[in-house]
Design a protein around this motif. Structure first.
Motif, PDB file in Angstrom:
ATOM      1  N   GLU B  82       0.268  -5.611   8.167  1.00  0.00           N
ATOM      2  CA  GLU B  82       0.983  -4.289   7.852  1.00  0.00           C
ATOM      3  C   GLU B  82       1.521  -4.547   6.537  1.00  0.00           C
ATOM      4  OE1 GLU B  82       3.645  -2.477  10.530  1.00  0.00           O
ATOM      5  OE2 GLU B  82       2.189  -2.180  11.951  1.00  0.00           O
ATOM      6  N   GLU B  85      -0.997  -3.478   4.186  1.00  0.00           N
ATOM      7  CA  GLU B  85      -1.631  -2.288   4.549  1.00  0.00           C
ATOM      8  C   GLU B  85      -3.140  -2.392   4.876  1.00  0.00           C
ATOM      9  OE1 GLU B  85      -0.657   1.052   1.975  1.00  0.00           O
ATOM     10  OE2 GLU B  85       1.570   0.590   1.980  1.00  0.00           O
ATOM     11  N   GLU B  87      -6.324  -1.987   6.730  1.00  0.00           N
ATOM     12  CA  GLU B  87      -7.066  -1.118   7.638  1.00  0.00           C
ATOM     13  C   GLU B  87      -8.249  -1.162   7.970  1.00  0.00           C
ATOM     14  OE1 GLU B  87      -4.771   3.300   7.135  1.00  0.00           O
ATOM     15  OE2 GLU B  87      -5.464   2.619   5.402  1.00  0.00           O
ATOM     16  N   ARG B 234      -2.933  12.356   7.641  1.00  0.00           N
ATOM     17  CA  ARG B 234      -4.607  11.928   7.811  1.00  0.00           C
ATOM     18  C   ARG B 234      -5.357  12.633   7.960  1.00  0.00           C
ATOM     19  NH1 ARG B 234      -5.960   7.039   5.978  1.00  0.00           N
ATOM     20  NH2 ARG B 234      -4.380   5.635   7.395  1.00  0.00           N
ATOM     21  N   PRO B 266      -1.996   4.694   3.839  1.00  0.00           N
ATOM     22  CA  PRO B 266      -0.812   4.799   4.566  1.00  0.00           C
ATOM     23  C   PRO B 266       0.188   5.588   4.057  1.00  0.00           C
ATOM     24  CG  PRO B 266      -1.710   2.438   4.678  1.00  0.00           C
ATOM     25  CD  PRO B 266      -2.452   3.510   3.646  1.00  0.00           C
TER      26      PRO B 266
END
Lengths: 102, 388
Positions: B82, B85, B87, B234, B266
């Motif tokens: 994380e 970030e 993804e 999102r 994010p």
């Protein structure tokens, strides 16, 4: 000392905006951020992650910290919007666009 | 001249590629220094979107590098997760007109033969994957291996984890040379940093660094703008782009090309690219480009018409004429290694580049064919151009 005395200002009569339903006076030419500050309100948004309070930071439209929902539109920069009679400002939680989420 | 602690390697460039070189060099046990005239991620890294893509690459050496890098990013994500970030969101490539479907099928079939996962998406499935997509689009492909990181965070965490000494705000002004012309370190505005190996990870400015060693490397800037929307929930799940993007990336034209590339972050804002043009290092804001990007993105995602753009940024991709980076030992200059010229794919290709440079530095078998990335491959190219 009253800042109006310092500059010899003679503003016209105040109009009224609504902040979370409460009337707040705004002088002609004041931005919504300035009107809220003058009324002692320093925060009108909570952050997306931590829910922390936010208000005006740069005051000149660059930092996007002073966002709130104005007349139903989220993410408006209060430091740039002249206060118009009857404007409604609503404290914005997060991004203010929950309806768009997929 | 002041001599500092001797290092095994000096990496020039604190962007994501330099950071990855430092990370893998340090993991291989090398004492490493990183020097940059600016801050971490101060160049192209900080101006990117952080895309880790296999979807836009045709079969060939760059795709092989991207597939290796995609695996390495998954390993790195387990370490950094994380904080950078990461993804693994997947990419969705969308044909914008029916005639665009056949080329897309052909492209994907060739990619699948090369090890890419590519899943056809029928017209009526598109909006299940991306509910805000425009109606009436003819179809597309889902690429589950595509992913995204926040590029400045990725560079910073790789660099920190490397434990390399950092010399930031310190411009390289020359290269130290030893017997036979071998590079033995760098001269900077503050002194000298000695090391038997120097890695050129100077990105778009890599050609200038190579020139300090008398080596020709024709890195050119390819400008791109990115629009940043207000923070949103999102609304875009994947990295979504129009199929025309692949042709834009592959084009050698200096003229403006643009195609919609849209992704969420994010932090909330949606990023909208991508434009390409060769205009030198001109940083002037060009409203025409911004209008095109906005219109193309809104054609894919009509919901974007209802949201505001907060700002834009621009950067310069390090472009080499054959669209391949320069990676590896420079046969012309002993001690000099190159890791630059990744154009718009540097974030994605950084770990593989760093791993392979680390293996070369330690004399290990790279386990990967670096011949297509040879830094000296443009000597003949330029000669041919000069004759024409």
């Amino acid at each position: 000392m009253d800042p109006f005395d310092l500059v010899g200002a003679e503003p016209g009569p105040a109009r009224t905006v609504l902040f979370d339903g409460r009337p707040v006076p705004a002088l002609p030419g004041q931005t919504l951020a300035a009107a809220l500050w003058a009324d002692g309100v320093l925060a009108w948004r909570t952050t997306r992650g931590g829910g922390r309070p936010r208000g005006a930071f740069c005051g000149i439209g660059q930092c996007f910290d002073c966002l709130a929902t104005v007349n139903g539109r989220p993410n408006q920069r209060l430091c740039l919007l002249p206060a118009e009679h009857g404007d409604t400002v609503t404290t914005q939680e997060g991004h203010g666009h929950a309806d768009l989420e997929v | 001249m002041l001599k500092r602690t001797p290092y095994d390697v000096v990496v020039v460039g604190a962007g994501v590629v330099g950071a990855a070189c430092a990370y893998y060099a340090a993991r291989a046990g090398l004492k490493t220094a990183v020097v940059d005239r600016g801050p971490v991620a101060g160049g192209t890294t900080g101006a990117g979107e952080g895309n880790l893509l296999v979807s836009d690459k045709e079969p060939g050496p760059e795709l092989d590098l991207a597939l290796l890098s995609a695996r390495l990013w998954r390993e790195l994500a387990a370490e950094f997760g994380e904080r950078v970030e990461y993804e693994p969101k997947g990419g969705l490539v969308v044909a914008t007109e029916a005639a665009g479907l056949d080329p897309l099928h052909g492209f994907a079939a060739a990619q699948r033969a090369a090890g890419v996962e590519a899943v056809p998406v029928a017209a009526d499935e598109l909006r299940t994957l991306e509910p805000h997509l425009a109606h009436g689009l003819p179809g597309g492909y889902l690429y589950p291996q595509d992913a995204q990181v926040q590029p400045a965070l990725a560079a910073a965490h790789l660099l920190r984890a490397s434990g390399a000494d950092r010399h930031l705000g310190e411009a390289v002004t020359g290269l130290l040379r030893g017997p036979g012309g071998a590079v033995t370190g760098v001269a900077t505005a503050r002194g000298a940093i000695a090391a038997p190996a120097v890695v050129n990870a100077a990105g778009t400015w890599g050609g200038e660094l190579a020139a300090l060693a008398g080596a020709h490397l024709p890195v050119l800037p390819r400008r791109g703008f990115v629009l940043v929307t207000e923070p949103l929930p999102r609304i875009v799940r994947h990295k979504v782009y129009a199929a025309d993007y692949v042709a834009d990336v592959a084009s050698g034209s200096a003229d403006l090309q643009s195609s919609a590339v849209v992704e969420g972050t994010p932090a909330g804002p949606v990023l909208i690219g991508a434009s390409r043009e060769r205009v030198g290092f001109d940083r002037t804001l060009d409203p025409r480009v911004l209008h095109r990007l906005a219109a193309q993105a809104a054609a894919l995602f009509p919901v974007l018409r209802t949201v505001q753009v907060q700002r834009s940024y621009r950067g310069f991709r390090p472009y080499l004429p054959d669209h391949l980076p320069a990676i590896g030992r420079d046969a012309r200059v002993p001690g000099l290694y190159h890791a630059c010229g990744h154009e718009g794919a540097g974030i994605g290709l950084a770990p593989a580049t760093g791993l392979l440079i680390g293996r070369q530095l330690t004399g290990a078998d790279p386990g990967f064919d670096l011949a297509p990335f040879r830094p000296e491959r443009f000597e003949r190219f330029e000669g041919a151009e000069g004759e024409s």
